[in-house]
Motif scaffolding. Structure first.
Motif, mmCIF file in Angstrom:
data_model
loop_
_atom_site.group_PDB
_atom_site.id
_atom_site.type_symbol
_atom_site.label_atom_id
_atom_site.label_comp_id
_atom_site.label_asym_id
_atom_site.label_seq_id
_atom_site.Cartn_x
_atom_site.Cartn_y
_atom_site.Cartn_z
ATOM 1 N N TYR A 96 1.604 5.807 -54.487
ATOM 2 C CA TYR A 96 2.803 6.481 -54.005
ATOM 3 C C TYR A 96 3.962 5.499 -53.804
ATOM 4 C CZ TYR A 96 -0.773 9.932 -52.802
ATOM 5 O OH TYR A 96 -1.830 10.806 -52.841
ATOM 6 N N GLU A 98 6.991 5.309 -51.230
ATOM 7 C CA GLU A 98 7.504 5.876 -49.984
ATOM 8 C C GLU A 98 8.939 5.424 -49.785
ATOM 9 O OE1 GLU A 98 6.713 5.451 -45.183
ATOM 10 O OE2 GLU A 98 4.994 5.368 -46.568
ATOM 11 N N PHE A 108 8.447 11.125 -50.643
ATOM 12 C CA PHE A 108 7.306 10.526 -51.325
ATOM 13 C C PHE A 108 7.330 10.898 -52.810
ATOM 14 C CE2 PHE A 108 6.132 11.345 -46.919
ATOM 15 C CZ PHE A 108 5.685 10.088 -46.514
ATOM 16 N N LEU A 110 5.020 10.229 -56.576
ATOM 17 C CA LEU A 110 3.768 9.780 -57.173
ATOM 18 C C LEU A 110 4.057 9.103 -58.501
ATOM 19 C CD1 LEU A 110 0.630 9.753 -57.284
ATOM 20 C CD2 LEU A 110 0.783 11.969 -58.460
ATOM 21 N N LEU A 120 7.082 14.682 -54.468
ATOM 22 C CA LEU A 120 6.015 15.248 -53.645
ATOM 23 C C LEU A 120 6.572 15.900 -52.381
ATOM 24 C CD1 LEU A 120 3.461 12.265 -53.771
ATOM 25 C CD2 LEU A 120 3.667 14.187 -55.364
ATOM 26 N N GLN A 122 6.000 16.717 -48.125
ATOM 27 C CA GLN A 122 5.761 15.812 -47.008
ATOM 28 C C GLN A 122 4.272 15.516 -46.791
ATOM 29 O OE1 GLN A 122 8.133 14.087 -45.041
ATOM 30 N NE2 GLN A 122 9.311 14.746 -46.827
ATOM 31 N N LYS A 124 2.414 14.754 -49.321
ATOM 32 C CA LYS A 124 2.109 13.978 -50.530
ATOM 33 C C LYS A 124 1.374 14.811 -51.576
ATOM 34 C CE LYS A 124 1.843 9.525 -48.111
ATOM 35 N NZ LYS A 124 1.011 8.325 -47.866
#
Length: 256
Positions: A96, A98, A108, A110, A120, A122, A124
């Protein structure tokens, strides 16, 4: 007759011993990940058009810099030509990315491939609906600052009033920005400031020219057109401060 089999057994034993040593040596060497290389792979500018409930889409650009800073620019299609940029920091957390913005808001992403990331929620989690493909951002090549240097004209040269937007790339992504005018009258638009290229847009903080102004002047590019606007639609009137006779710095300028 017994010597040949014995020699063969000794040879096989030596091979086995050698193989064991190689296996032991290989296992004892720790597998390391070059975090610098991973960072450089993720670094870059990503773009995409995210779904929008009341507009055709949200043009989104994310620039992950090698110094762990990030800039996110969004533009709502078919509303106006204003685009707003948020700045913060980013870090890797496994697969990830962040992102933490100045107001402590987190996002977030990916890492899908070397050139794509997924937006993504919250938790994830990736979007699983039929719109999932619209939440993928692809790595794009940023504009070359040197190619933006030049004069851009609003109006027709030699036919009444016209304005000239002059962009000069001074260093890396930094620019000198100027607007001048030609007209029979004494009133027109004049401006000088410093700008920075962020997500293929030049941003100029008008507060640097006048502390009473709030707007971030933006210059976006499409083909040979440079469009001057503000990051927030309700602050576009700040572009009139530098003009006489009700004029404005805003609008489309054609590169000459």
């Amino acid at each position: 007759m017994m010597k040949k089999p014995l020699a063969s057994l000794v040879f096989v034993a030596l091979l086995s011993l050698t193989a064991c040593k190689k296996t032991a040596n290989t296992a004892s060497e720790p597998t390391t990940i070059d975090s610098t290389q991973v960072t450089r792979t993720v670094s870059g500018m990503y773009e995409g058009v995210l779904p929008c409930a009341d507009c055709p889409g949200i043009e989104t650009s994310l620039a992950f810099n090698n110094d762990a800073t990030v800039s996110k620019t969004i533009l709502y299609q078919d509303r106006d030509k204003t685009s707003e940029t948020e700045k913060g920091n980013w870090k890797l957390n496994g697969p990830y990315v962040e992102v933490i913005f100045a107001d402590n808001q987190k996002e977030f992403y990916l890492i899908k491939t070397d050139s794509t990331i997924a937006v993504l929620d919250q938790d994830k989690k990736e979007v699983q609906s039929e719109l999932a493909s619209h939440y993928i951002l692809s790595k794009e090549k940023p504009l070359d600052p040197k190619t933006l240097t030049g004069n851009y004209i609003q109006g027709e040269v030699g036919k009444g009033y016209y304005q000239t937007l002059t962009l000069t790339n001074t260093a890396n992504n930094e620019f000198d920005v100027a607007v001048t005018f030609k007209a029979a009258t004494q009133k027109g638009c004049e401006f000088k400031g410093k700008g920075v290229l962020v997500n293929n847009r030049i941003e100029i903080n008008l507060k640097d020219s006048n502390p009473d102004l709030k707007a971030i002047m933006t210059i976006s590019f499409e083909d040979k057109i440079a469009t001057v606007s503000t990051s927030k639609f309700n602050e576009r009137y700040d572009l009139m401060y530098f003009c006489g006779g009700g004029g404005t710095l805003g609008g489309d300028y054609l590169k000459k």
